[in-house]
Design a protein around this motif. Structure first.
Motif, mmCIF file in Angstrom:
data_model
loop_
_atom_site.group_PDB
_atom_site.id
_atom_site.type_symbol
_atom_site.label_atom_id
_atom_site.label_comp_id
_atom_site.label_asym_id
_atom_site.label_seq_id
_atom_site.Cartn_x
_atom_site.Cartn_y
_atom_site.Cartn_z
ATOM 1 N N THR A 109 35.857 44.936 12.382
ATOM 2 C CA THR A 109 36.308 44.783 13.768
ATOM 3 C C THR A 109 37.724 45.306 13.962
ATOM 4 O O THR A 109 38.028 45.995 14.943
ATOM 5 C CB THR A 109 36.236 43.305 14.201
ATOM 6 O OG1 THR A 109 34.880 42.851 14.119
ATOM 7 C CG2 THR A 109 36.744 43.116 15.618
ATOM 8 N N PHE A 110 38.602 44.993 13.024
ATOM 9 C CA PHE A 110 40.012 45.391 13.170
ATOM 10 C C PHE A 110 40.352 46.645 12.373
ATOM 11 O O PHE A 110 41.527 46.986 12.213
ATOM 12 C CB PHE A 110 40.905 44.217 12.776
ATOM 13 C CG PHE A 110 40.712 43.010 13.664
ATOM 14 C CD1 PHE A 110 41.208 43.013 14.956
ATOM 15 C CD2 PHE A 110 39.982 41.913 13.224
ATOM 16 C CE1 PHE A 110 41.003 41.923 15.795
ATOM 17 C CE2 PHE A 110 39.777 40.819 14.057
ATOM 18 C CZ PHE A 110 40.286 40.823 15.345
ATOM 19 N N LYS A 111 39.279 47.309 11.870
ATOM 20 C CA LYS A 111 39.422 48.610 11.190
ATOM 21 C C LYS A 111 40.464 48.564 10.066
ATOM 22 O O LYS A 111 41.370 49.400 9.981
ATOM 23 C CB LYS A 111 39.775 49.695 12.214
ATOM 24 C CG LYS A 111 38.692 49.920 13.259
ATOM 25 C CD LYS A 111 39.103 50.999 14.248
ATOM 26 C CE LYS A 111 37.966 51.331 15.205
ATOM 27 N NZ LYS A 111 37.482 50.181 15.984
ATOM 28 N N ILE A 112 40.310 47.574 9.206
ATOM 29 C CA ILE A 112 41.197 47.415 8.052
ATOM 30 C C ILE A 112 40.368 47.567 6.783
ATOM 31 O O ILE A 112 39.336 46.919 6.615
ATOM 32 C CB ILE A 112 41.904 46.046 8.080
ATOM 33 C CG1 ILE A 112 42.853 45.965 9.281
ATOM 34 C CG2 ILE A 112 42.664 45.788 6.774
ATOM 35 C CD1 ILE A 112 43.517 44.632 9.471
ATOM 36 N N GLN A 113 40.812 48.420 5.892
ATOM 37 C CA GLN A 113 40.111 48.639 4.639
ATOM 38 C C GLN A 113 40.597 47.650 3.580
ATOM 39 O O GLN A 113 41.724 47.166 3.635
ATOM 40 C CB GLN A 113 40.328 50.073 4.141
ATOM 41 C CG GLN A 113 39.711 51.138 5.029
ATOM 42 C CD GLN A 113 39.867 52.534 4.446
ATOM 43 O OE1 GLN A 113 40.696 52.757 3.569
ATOM 44 N NE2 GLN A 113 39.064 53.465 4.930
ATOM 45 N N THR A 114 39.720 47.370 2.622
ATOM 46 C CA THR A 114 40.115 46.516 1.502
ATOM 47 C C THR A 114 41.093 47.290 0.613
ATOM 48 O O THR A 114 40.762 48.353 0.097
ATOM 49 C CB THR A 114 38.891 46.091 0.678
ATOM 50 O OG1 THR A 114 38.011 45.328 1.508
ATOM 51 C CG2 THR A 114 39.300 45.253 -0.513
ATOM 52 N N GLN A 115 42.277 46.762 0.496
ATOM 53 C CA GLN A 115 43.296 47.404 -0.330
ATOM 54 C C GLN A 115 44.381 46.384 -0.682
ATOM 55 O O GLN A 115 44.430 45.285 -0.128
ATOM 56 C CB GLN A 115 43.927 48.588 0.405
ATOM 57 C CG GLN A 115 44.590 48.207 1.731
ATOM 58 C CD GLN A 115 45.047 49.433 2.507
ATOM 59 O OE1 GLN A 115 44.596 50.536 2.275
ATOM 60 N NE2 GLN A 115 45.956 49.228 3.446
ATOM 61 N N ARG A 116 45.230 46.773 -1.587
ATOM 62 C CA ARG A 116 46.319 45.896 -1.990
ATOM 63 C C ARG A 116 47.321 45.756 -0.850
ATOM 64 O O ARG A 116 47.573 46.703 -0.099
ATOM 65 C CB ARG A 116 47.004 46.488 -3.223
ATOM 66 C CG ARG A 116 48.107 45.626 -3.810
ATOM 67 C CD ARG A 116 48.788 46.343 -4.960
ATOM 68 N NE ARG A 116 49.858 45.554 -5.544
ATOM 69 C CZ ARG A 116 50.721 46.012 -6.419
ATOM 70 N NH1 ARG A 116 50.637 47.283 -6.827
ATOM 71 N NH2 ARG A 116 51.670 45.231 -6.912
ATOM 72 N N ALA A 117 47.873 44.547 -0.714
ATOM 73 C CA ALA A 117 48.861 44.305 0.346
ATOM 74 C C ALA A 117 49.791 43.175 -0.085
ATOM 75 O O ALA A 117 49.503 42.449 -1.042
ATOM 76 C CB ALA A 117 48.157 43.943 1.652
ATOM 77 N N PHE A 118 50.887 43.043 0.629
ATOM 78 C CA PHE A 118 51.825 41.953 0.365
ATOM 79 C C PHE A 118 51.836 41.031 1.586
ATOM 80 O O PHE A 118 51.863 41.500 2.727
ATOM 81 C CB PHE A 118 53.222 42.494 0.075
ATOM 82 C CG PHE A 118 53.291 43.269 -1.214
ATOM 83 C CD1 PHE A 118 53.412 42.615 -2.428
ATOM 84 C CD2 PHE A 118 53.195 44.660 -1.200
ATOM 85 C CE1 PHE A 118 53.457 43.336 -3.618
ATOM 86 C CE2 PHE A 118 53.236 45.383 -2.383
ATOM 87 C CZ PHE A 118 53.362 44.711 -3.596
ATOM 88 N N LEU A 119 51.801 39.755 1.322
ATOM 89 C CA LEU A 119 51.691 38.767 2.395
ATOM 90 C C LEU A 119 52.798 37.729 2.259
ATOM 91 O O LEU A 119 53.003 37.152 1.183
ATOM 92 C CB LEU A 119 50.323 38.081 2.323
ATOM 93 C CG LEU A 119 49.999 37.051 3.412
ATOM 94 C CD1 LEU A 119 49.868 37.739 4.773
ATOM 95 C CD2 LEU A 119 48.703 36.309 3.073
ATOM 96 N N ASP A 120 53.519 37.480 3.365
ATOM 97 C CA ASP A 120 54.558 36.444 3.384
ATOM 98 C C ASP A 120 53.936 35.100 3.731
ATOM 99 O O ASP A 120 53.226 34.982 4.729
ATOM 100 C CB ASP A 120 55.627 36.773 4.430
ATOM 101 C CG ASP A 120 56.480 37.960 4.019
ATOM 102 O OD1 ASP A 120 56.830 38.048 2.827
ATOM 103 O OD2 ASP A 120 56.785 38.805 4.885
ATOM 104 N N VAL A 121 54.213 34.092 2.923
ATOM 105 C CA VAL A 121 53.807 32.721 3.222
ATOM 106 C C VAL A 121 55.080 31.906 3.399
ATOM 107 O O VAL A 121 55.934 31.858 2.503
ATOM 108 C CB VAL A 121 52.952 32.120 2.085
ATOM 109 C CG1 VAL A 121 52.686 30.635 2.347
ATOM 110 C CG2 VAL A 121 51.642 32.875 1.957
#
Length: 430
Positions: A109-121
């Motif tokens: 739906t949001f046109k995002i591919q599975t890939q490595r990413a960095f996420l802030d928590v």
């Protein structure tokens, strides 16, 4: 209990060969989770039945005639009900079939591919940790990674959850929604960019006494302590002058364990505080501050006379509640049926955090039921007393009939009114 799924919108789209199909917008707790066609949902239902058989609720049937507008509205309503009912079974919502479907749906739906990413928590004190993740990681998976990085004991991570949090212009903090375990936080944050939300970790239980289970672990105690300090600074709790002095002394001396023990005595500690909203009790149009916790919804109501009235609505006197999308500037209505002095009446709140409040109620009820189940009487006298209480508790639990979501305004998006009409759509086009 049901998850807050709804389908308030659908799009009529044209395929390359000239046919048309309907794309349904699936919302979770008021936010778009993904878009799907009928045949995608039907295929998913077939996969669920291969694993869970008759435990899966009935799926909306195919139409073999040309679909009219009323038939389209009926189907949308049936699909919405199906999504709500299928989530009643925790075995289904925790299954790979369920999780993988919504994983693929969100990404597509949001046109995002599975890939490595960095996420802030973000933690309650405003600091953050950076996680190395995959964009397709679920909230449950990321919570495990977070606990590992912070040193939280594996058995304690169930007492925490992710929330989407918003910093307001006036410096206030607003908890927008709780993140579902199967949701993809990275993708959801991209879809909520306009709200400028961030991902925060907070404790997720409504009974303050459960704090005691977490204080033996240094990492989990630190999280509780940070959240407690934040609640004091933001005036989310109401300590007396004497309590405030004692808390300041304990904070100054860095006595976290004693601080957490003492703060449990403070009014509204352990509650979820909602943003100011409008209510119709005791008069229409009153403003109110809402606190949910300790088996109650507590409302600090400002009356037209500028006087403040504090009202406590106990959950054992509450029979049902519902959230309704009014369709006016994303207004949500939260109403609950309450027994006051033997008379049932509907209390109405207008709050954008209606789904969060509903989640709090469900959490309180589930904790109450677990507590009743875990009681083990030691003597015959206690056994008889327990039977009386459990009968009373059973009656009270029966009062909580249901929670539900109503999309009062549903709408169909038509790119071209002349070209896209339901009368031209056959079953196979869907």
């Amino acid at each position: 209990m049901k998850l807050h799924f709804s389908i308030p919108a659908a799009e009529e789209l044209r395929e390359g060969h000239g046919g048309h199909y309907v794309l349904y917008s699936l919302f979770l707790e008021g936010f778009l989770l993904g878009k799907a066609r009928y045949r995608q949902l039907r295929r998913w239902d077939e996969q669920l039945r291969q694993v869970f058989g008759s435990a899966v609720p009935a799926f909306p049937p195919k139409f073999y005639l040309v679909m009219t507008q009323s038939m389209a509205d009926e189907r949308r309503s049936q699909l919405e009900q199906y999504l709500q009912n299928v989530t009643l079974d925790a075995n289904i919502t925790k299954s790979e079939v369920f999780i993988n479907f919504f994983r693929k749906l969100q990404l597509a739906t949001f046109k995002i591919q599975t890939q490595r990413a960095f996420l802030d928590v973000y933690l309650a004190d405003g600091s953050n940790i950076i996680l190395d993740i995959q964009t397709s990681d679920t909230a449950e998976r990321i919570l495990q990674v977070t606990s590992c990085k912070m040193g939280i004991a594996r058995e304690l991570i169930k007492y925490f959850s992710f929330f989407f949090i918003q910093d307001c212009d006036d410096g206030a903090l607003s908890v927008v929604k709780k993140v579902a375990e199967f949701e993809l936080p990275y993708v959801s944050l991209q879809s909520m960019k306009e709200l400028d939300c961030k991902l925060g970790i907070r404790k997720w239980y409504m009974d303050p006494s459960l704090d005691m289970l977490l204080t033996d672990c240094k990492a989990s105690m630190n999280l509780l302590y940070m959240q407690a300090i934040q609640e004091v600074k933001r005036n989310w709790i109401k300590p007396t002058e004497g309590q405030m002095q004692e808390l300041e002394f304990l904070q100054k001396n860095r006595n976290k364990a004693k601080f957490l023990e003492k703060i449990r005595e403070v009014q509204f500690y352990g509650y979820v505080r909602l943003d100011s909203c409008i209510c119709d009790y005791p008069e229409v149009g009153c403003s109110a501050e809402i606190y949910a916790g300790n088996n109650e919804i507590n409302c600090c109501i400002k009356l037209p006379t500028n006087q403040t009235k504090e009202v406590s609505f106990k959950i054992n006197r509450l029979r049902s509640w519902q959230v309704t999308f009014l369709g006016e500037e994303d207004t949500l209505e939260f109403r609950f049926e309450y027994n006051d002095s033997g008379t049932w009446e509907w209390i109405i709140l207008y709050t954008k955090q209606a789904f969060l409040l509903s989640s709090c109620l469900k959490k309180m009820i589930s904790e109450q039921m677990i507590k009743e189940t875990n009681k083990v009487p030691e003597t015959e006298t206690e056994m008889l007393e327990s039977m009386k209480n459990s009968k009373k508790s059973s009656i009270q639990q029966k009062q909580v009939i249901h929670s539900r979501f109503i999309s009062r305004k549903r709408f169909l998006v038509r790119p071209n009114e002349e070209d896209c009409v339901f009368e031209k759509i056959g079953e196979e086009d869907l």
